[in-house]
Design a protein around this motif. Structure first.
Motif, PDB file in Angstrom:
ATOM      1  N   ARG A 180      -6.926 -14.918 -12.505  1.00  0.00           N
ATOM      2  CA  ARG A 180      -6.332 -15.536 -13.692  1.00  0.00           C
ATOM      3  C   ARG A 180      -5.903 -16.979 -13.467  1.00  0.00           C
ATOM      4  O   ARG A 180      -6.048 -17.824 -14.342  1.00  0.00           O
ATOM      5  N   TYR A 181      -5.367 -17.276 -12.281  1.00  0.00           N
ATOM      6  CA  TYR A 181      -4.777 -18.595 -12.046  1.00  0.00           C
ATOM      7  C   TYR A 181      -5.521 -19.442 -11.012  1.00  0.00           C
ATOM      8  O   TYR A 181      -5.177 -20.593 -10.810  1.00  0.00           O
ATOM      9  N   GLY A 182      -6.476 -18.840 -10.321  1.00  0.00           N
ATOM     10  CA  GLY A 182      -7.191 -19.578  -9.285  1.00  0.00           C
ATOM     11  C   GLY A 182      -6.387 -19.753  -8.013  1.00  0.00           C
ATOM     12  O   GLY A 182      -6.724 -20.581  -7.162  1.00  0.00           O
ATOM     13  N   ALA A 183      -5.329 -18.973  -7.870  1.00  0.00           N
ATOM     14  CA  ALA A 183      -4.481 -19.059  -6.670  1.00  0.00           C
ATOM     15  C   ALA A 183      -5.210 -18.462  -5.469  1.00  0.00           C
ATOM     16  O   ALA A 183      -6.179 -17.711  -5.608  1.00  0.00           O
ATOM     17  N   ARG A 184      -4.741 -18.836  -4.307  1.00  0.00           N
ATOM     18  CA  ARG A 184      -5.173 -18.173  -3.081  1.00  0.00           C
ATOM     19  C   ARG A 184      -4.142 -17.099  -2.788  1.00  0.00           C
ATOM     20  O   ARG A 184      -3.035 -17.137  -3.316  1.00  0.00           O
ATOM     21  N   GLY A 185      -4.490 -16.129  -1.953  1.00  0.00           N
ATOM     22  CA  GLY A 185      -3.541 -15.057  -1.703  1.00  0.00           C
ATOM     23  C   GLY A 185      -3.695 -14.422  -0.349  1.00  0.00           C
ATOM     24  O   GLY A 185      -4.698 -14.621   0.343  1.00  0.00           O
ATOM     25  N   VAL A 186      -2.670 -13.643  -0.007  1.00  0.00           N
ATOM     26  CA  VAL A 186      -2.660 -12.880   1.237  1.00  0.00           C
ATOM     27  C   VAL A 186      -2.151 -11.485   0.915  1.00  0.00           C
ATOM     28  O   VAL A 186      -1.047 -11.321   0.401  1.00  0.00           O
ATOM     29  N   CYS A 187      -2.990 -10.490   1.206  1.00  0.00           N
ATOM     30  CA  CYS A 187      -2.618  -9.086   1.050  1.00  0.00           C
ATOM     31  C   CYS A 187      -2.142  -8.568   2.401  1.00  0.00           C
ATOM     32  O   CYS A 187      -2.871  -8.659   3.386  1.00  0.00           O
ATOM     33  N   VAL A 188      -0.918  -8.043   2.437  1.00  0.00           N
ATOM     34  CA  VAL A 188      -0.357  -7.512   3.684  1.00  0.00           C
ATOM     35  C   VAL A 188       0.031  -6.058   3.455  1.00  0.00           C
ATOM     36  O   VAL A 188       0.772  -5.747   2.518  1.00  0.00           O
ATOM     37  N   ASP A 189      -0.471  -5.169   4.300  1.00  0.00           N
ATOM     38  CA  ASP A 189      -0.087  -3.759   4.228  1.00  0.00           C
ATOM     39  C   ASP A 189      -0.262  -3.158   5.608  1.00  0.00           C
ATOM     40  O   ASP A 189      -1.190  -3.515   6.339  1.00  0.00           O
ATOM     41  N   ILE A 190       0.620  -2.250   5.955  1.00  0.00           N
ATOM     42  CA  ILE A 190       0.557  -1.582   7.251  1.00  0.00           C
ATOM     43  C   ILE A 190      -0.476  -0.461   7.265  1.00  0.00           C
ATOM     44  O   ILE A 190      -0.941  -0.046   8.311  1.00  0.00           O
ATOM     45  N   ASP A 191      -0.853   0.001   6.086  1.00  0.00           N
ATOM     46  CA  ASP A 191      -1.777   1.124   5.956  1.00  0.00           C
ATOM     47  C   ASP A 191      -3.221   0.611   5.906  1.00  0.00           C
ATOM     48  O   ASP A 191      -3.601  -0.081   4.961  1.00  0.00           O
ATOM     49  N   PRO A 192      -4.045   0.963   6.881  1.00  0.00           N
ATOM     50  CA  PRO A 192      -5.426   0.472   6.903  1.00  0.00           C
ATOM     51  C   PRO A 192      -6.239   0.905   5.680  1.00  0.00           C
ATOM     52  O   PRO A 192      -7.141   0.192   5.243  1.00  0.00           O
ATOM     53  N   ARG A 193      -5.901   2.054   5.102  1.00  0.00           N
ATOM     54  CA  ARG A 193      -6.610   2.501   3.898  1.00  0.00           C
ATOM     55  C   ARG A 193      -6.346   1.559   2.729  1.00  0.00           C
ATOM     56  O   ARG A 193      -7.237   1.270   1.941  1.00  0.00           O
ATOM     57  N   ARG A 194      -5.130   1.085   2.612  1.00  0.00           N
ATOM     58  CA  ARG A 194      -4.786   0.169   1.516  1.00  0.00           C
ATOM     59  C   ARG A 194      -5.493  -1.168   1.706  1.00  0.00           C
ATOM     60  O   ARG A 194      -5.986  -1.762   0.746  1.00  0.00           O
ATOM     61  N   ILE A 195      -5.536  -1.664   2.925  1.00  0.00           N
ATOM     62  CA  ILE A 195      -6.213  -2.942   3.187  1.00  0.00           C
ATOM     63  C   ILE A 195      -7.706  -2.808   2.883  1.00  0.00           C
ATOM     64  O   ILE A 195      -8.302  -3.697   2.268  1.00  0.00           O
ATOM     65  N   ALA A 196      -8.314  -1.703   3.283  1.00  0.00           N
ATOM     66  CA  ALA A 196      -9.735  -1.490   2.988  1.00  0.00           C
ATOM     67  C   ALA A 196      -9.962  -1.439   1.481  1.00  0.00           C
ATOM     68  O   ALA A 196     -10.923  -2.031   0.965  1.00  0.00           O
ATOM     69  N   GLU A 197      -9.072  -0.770   0.765  1.00  0.00           N
ATOM     70  CA  GLU A 197      -9.188  -0.678  -0.693  1.00  0.00           C
ATOM     71  C   GLU A 197      -8.994  -2.055  -1.340  1.00  0.00           C
ATOM     72  O   GLU A 197      -9.743  -2.431  -2.243  1.00  0.00           O
ATOM     73  N   ALA A 198      -8.011  -2.811  -0.866  1.00  0.00           N
ATOM     74  CA  ALA A 198      -7.758  -4.150  -1.409  1.00  0.00           C
ATOM     75  C   ALA A 198      -8.958  -5.060  -1.162  1.00  0.00           C
ATOM     76  O   ALA A 198      -9.380  -5.805  -2.057  1.00  0.00           O
ATOM     77  N   ARG A 199      -9.519  -4.989   0.023  1.00  0.00           N
ATOM     78  CA  ARG A 199     -10.690  -5.813   0.352  1.00  0.00           C
ATOM     79  C   ARG A 199     -11.869  -5.467  -0.559  1.00  0.00           C
ATOM     80  O   ARG A 199     -12.532  -6.361  -1.100  1.00  0.00           O
ATOM     81  N   ALA A 200     -12.107  -4.177  -0.769  1.00  0.00           N
ATOM     82  CA  ALA A 200     -13.206  -3.745  -1.643  1.00  0.00           C
ATOM     83  C   ALA A 200     -12.949  -4.174  -3.087  1.00  0.00           C
ATOM     84  O   ALA A 200     -13.868  -4.642  -3.775  1.00  0.00           O
ATOM     85  N   ASN A 201     -11.720  -4.042  -3.556  1.00  0.00           N
ATOM     86  CA  ASN A 201     -11.386  -4.444  -4.928  1.00  0.00           C
ATOM     87  C   ASN A 201     -11.546  -5.955  -5.125  1.00  0.00           C
ATOM     88  O   ASN A 201     -12.008  -6.399  -6.173  1.00  0.00           O
TER      89      ASN A 201
END
Length: 189
Positions: A77-98
């Protein structure tokens, strides 16, 4: 224990021990996290981004990112850059795929790590949907690592005695959601 002493089961001892070991392993639960995963509804994501006044100049950190929806929306929506941080590897894999599916993976970094140990040095906005206790544990880190005035937006949970700059109430299908905007005061060191 002899085979004849085990009653009608008559399981050989080594098989009995294997069954006990398998049952014990099955009873081992996953490592407890300090905040359970619950995705923010889309209207809450929008409210969080609007409260922080996210722009294309921002680097939005989502601590406990789950499926990455907040950072993904900030990038789309805004063209921002971002950083996804999570301790759960399943969540990071899901975030990366999304993020890849949304076409914004090139604007987002993914960190599988403890939010209490994450370097926040380049964050210009921080998003939280954790727990009250984890928010409190993060306060000193946020003050120490972020510039004074950095927006910190939290869904549902306050930051102890930090002054709330603004609160937005977002209706949901089953309950309302409070979203709070705080600003860091900067390091007192």
């Amino acid at each position: 224990m002899r085979a004849r002493d085990r009653g009608p089961l008559r399981i050989p001892l080594k098989n009995y021990l294997v069954v006990l070991l398998a049952a014990a392993c099955a009873a081992v639960e996953e490592a407890p996290y300090l905040a359970r995963y619950e995705p923010s509804p889309p209207q809450v994501v929008s409210a969080m981004l609007e409260l922080a006044a996210v722009s294309k100049k921002d680097v939005v950190y989502d601590l406990g990112c789950g499926d990455g929806r907040i950072v993904i929306e900030a990038a789309k929506r805004y063209g921002a850059r971002g950083v996804c941080v999570d301790i759960d590897p399943r969540r990071i894999a899901e975030a990366r795929a999304n993020a890849a599916e949304a076409g914004v993976a090139h604007r987002i970094r993914f960190r599988e790590e403890d939010v209490l140990k994450t370097d926040l040095g380049d964050a210009t906005v921080v998003m939280l949907f954790l727990s009250y206790d984890l928010n409190l544990a993060l306060r000193a880190k946020l003050e120490r690592e972020l510039r004074a005035g950095t927006p910190v937006v939290s869904h549902w949970h306050r930051m102890g005695d930090w002054a709330v700059e603004r609160t937005v109430y977002v209706d949901g299908p089953s309950r309302g959601n409070e979203v709070f905007l705080f600003r860091t005061r900067g390091s007192s060191l």
